[in-house]
Design an enzyme around this catalytic site. Structure first.
Site, PDB file in Angstrom:
ATOM      1  N   LYS A   1       0.707  -1.563  -0.163  1.00  0.00           N
ATOM      2  CA  LYS A   1      -0.003  -0.019  -0.153  1.00  0.00           C
ATOM      3  C   LYS A   1       0.666   1.333  -0.276  1.00  0.00           C
ATOM      4  O   LYS A   1       0.890   2.724  -0.365  1.00  0.00           O
ATOM      5  CB  LYS A   1      -0.986   0.043   1.578  1.00  0.00           C
ATOM      6  CG  LYS A   1      -1.170  -1.190   1.573  1.00  0.00           C
ATOM      7  CD  LYS A   1      -2.920  -0.666   0.009  1.00  0.00           C
ATOM      8  CE  LYS A   1      -4.116  -1.715   0.022  1.00  0.00           C
ATOM      9  NZ  LYS A   1      -5.126  -1.034   1.937  1.00  0.00           N
TER      10      LYS A   1
ATOM     11  N   GLN B   1      -6.240  -2.202   7.141  1.00  0.00           N
ATOM     12  CA  GLN B   1      -6.887  -0.907   7.170  1.00  0.00           C
ATOM     13  C   GLN B   1      -7.090  -0.191   8.472  1.00  0.00           C
ATOM     14  O   GLN B   1      -8.192   0.260   9.126  1.00  0.00           O
ATOM     15  CB  GLN B   1      -8.184  -0.677   6.546  1.00  0.00           C
ATOM     16  CG  GLN B   1      -8.109  -1.541   5.072  1.00  0.00           C
ATOM     17  CD  GLN B   1      -9.405  -1.542   4.422  1.00  0.00           C
ATOM     18  OE1 GLN B   1     -10.167  -1.264   4.864  1.00  0.00           O
ATOM     19  NE2 GLN B   1      -9.082  -1.931   3.060  1.00  0.00           N
TER      20      GLN B   1
ATOM     21  N   CYS C   1     -21.743  -6.534 -29.428  1.00  0.00           N
ATOM     22  CA  CYS C   1     -22.073  -5.451 -29.196  1.00  0.00           C
ATOM     23  C   CYS C   1     -21.923  -3.900 -30.317  1.00  0.00           C
ATOM     24  O   CYS C   1     -22.092  -4.232 -30.817  1.00  0.00           O
ATOM     25  CB  CYS C   1     -21.079  -4.605 -28.085  1.00  0.00           C
ATOM     26  SG  CYS C   1     -19.520  -4.265 -28.952  1.00  0.00           S
TER      27      CYS C   1
END
Length: 484
Positions: free
Chosen positions: A267, A298, A457
């Protein structure tokens, strides 16, 4: 169609110059968002509200306009109206009757009038007069100001009457381009996509930065979801997609860093690289999708250590959000299906990741890291305007295309479900299956390998990209369907 756009309420309490600047920016954004639908679109007004007028009458185009405005930051709400010269109370009643007479028989209703300017009557006078006559002349069941079944709405401005026949809630926030810019670290999952949406909704132009840990399919998936978010909420602004190859960085961490410190150090390397990218682009802040203690890296302790790798502001709009709330928001904005089907690459997995990283320990581990590898990653980073990212990806991809589908083949419509529902693909004599592009890579292996599949598509770009990826994965039974 005429629309009255009401700005986000927080804009109205700004100083006069700032308010005018924000509303002027919102007008520019509305023109940019709707220009391809109606080049002759008219946007006027610079103070309380904006008026948007179009001469288009195609219901599909008008519905698309409405949808785009609903997702344009800076708009509190907007009204579909018909405009008339004001006239007296009886004239006002007749105009309201023309629009609401069919809705009132047997219903409890209320009349709501907003008025600005000098008139020989008050707003309450209008409501009472119009309500009394409509009740008598339209066979209404009665009037209830607190819980009406139908609301007859109008606005009066000087000598102009606007009869409201539809009200749409907006996204709120400030107009994109009126505030600073940010760089969002994107993984393509629930958290980073919702974080990007939250920043854009508030009015911050958000560029996208992806750290590729080694998966081409993951990079393609993140590009697709970043393009989707930009197209839905930020298309009024030009933004960039930056992809930084991080395979070597991951390899260096795996080879030289203690297992428990890997996640935090990865990180920190990402923040260092993102800071360099942001400084080069003159962007003032980084954005991540981290929430307190959602994963081991975190914790507050770890986040503080991670942030010490940069002097730049790191914003975490989801910091106190529950995971289910994040998933619910992703579902609401349309990124949940992307996240569920996002290819993943986990090259850095700590067996016992630390939840209390210490600065001195991290510095000791990072001293083993060859920072020249991080420099090489930044030198090899690619940068593309987000509106060209899919086209650029597909530019050099060579895949066999067919103009006609034959009996026995299966056409797979890989468009977004909204597009497939609005304009269903019909190929006479040939089976058509619907499988959105974001789910294709995961679901394709479940299909019958003895059948031949033609991917479809609108522009052929997404189908070429996914066909190329499937072929590289060893699926030889894939072509692209490009009907003449």
């Amino acid at each position: 169609m005429k629309l009255i756009v009401k700005v986000f309420p927080e804009i109205t309490i700004k100083s006069r110059p700032v308010r005018k600047q924000f509303i002027r920016q919102l007008g520019k954004n509305i023109r940019a968002v709707l220009r391809d639908l109606d080049p002759e679109l008219r946007v006027t007004g610079v103070w309380d509200n904006l008026e948007v007028e179009t001469d288009l009458d195609d219901p599909k185009l008008l519905a698309e306009m409405t949808e785009r405005l609903r997702n344009t930051p800076g708009i509190g709400l907007f009204l579909e109206v018909n405009e008339y010269p004001l006239g007296d109370l009886d004239a006002i009643t007749e105009h309201c009757k023309r629009h609401y007479a069919d809705q009132l028989p047997g219903k409890i209703f209320a009349v709501r009038c907003k008025r600005g300017g000098k008139h020989p009557f008050s707003s309450i006078d209008v409501e009472r007069h119009v309500g009394s006559r409509l009740r008598q002349e339209c066979n209404a069941a009665g009037i209830d100001l607190k819980k009406p079944e139908v609301e007859v709405r109008m606005e009066i401005r000087d000598q102009r009457l606007f009869v409201v026949h539809n009200r749409h809630e907006g996204l709120g926030g400030y107009p994109l381009g009126s505030l600073e810019q940010t760089l969002v670290l994107m993984s393509g999952g629930f958290d980073s996509t919702v974080a990007a949406y939250q920043m854009m909704r508030r009015g911050l132009v958000s560029h996208f930065c992806f750290f590729n840990l080694g998966g081409r399919a993951h990079e393609l998936g993140v590009m697709e979801v970043a393009h989707y978010i930009w197209q839905k909420f930020g298309r009024s602004q030009r933004v960039l997609f930056i992809s930084v190859p991080f395979e070597e960085v991951v390899g260096e961490i795996l080879g030289k860093v203690d297992n428990s410190q890997m996640g935090v150090i990865l990180k920190r390397m990402m923040l260092r690289a993102a800071t360099r990218v942001a400084e080069r682009l003159e962007i003032e802040a980084l954005v991540t999708g981290e929430a307190i203690s959602q994963v081991s890296s975190q914790t507050l302790t770890n986040l503080a250590v991670i942030d010490s790798a940069t002097d730049m502001l790191v914003m975490r709009p989801l910091i106190a959000s529950h995971k289910q709330d994040i998933i619910d928001t992703a579902t609401q904005i349309g990124t949940a299906e992307f996240a569920k089907n996002m290819p993943e690459y986990c090259g850095v997995i700590s067996v016992n990741p630390t939840t209390k990283a210490r600065g001195y320990r991290i510095e000791r581990e990072e001293a083993q890291f060859d920072m020249a590898i991080l420099e090489r990653a930044l030198e090899r980073a690619t940068q593309l305007p987000i509106d060209r990212v899919i086209d650029e990806l597909g530019k050099d991809v060579q895949v066999e295309e067919v103009r006609e589908a034959l009996a026995g083949q299966i056409v797979i419509d890989i468009r977004h479900p909204d597009a497939a529902e609005d304009e269903p693909l019909d190929v006479p004599g040939v089976e058509v299956q619907t499988l959105p592009f974001y789910a294709l890579n995961n679901k394709f292996k479940e299909l019958d390998e003895n059948r031949q599949y033609l991917l479809y598509c609108d522009k052929g770009v997404m189908s070429r990209l996914h066909a190329h990826h499937l072929l590289s994965e060893g699926h030889a039974n894939v072509r692209v369907y490009r009907p003449a």
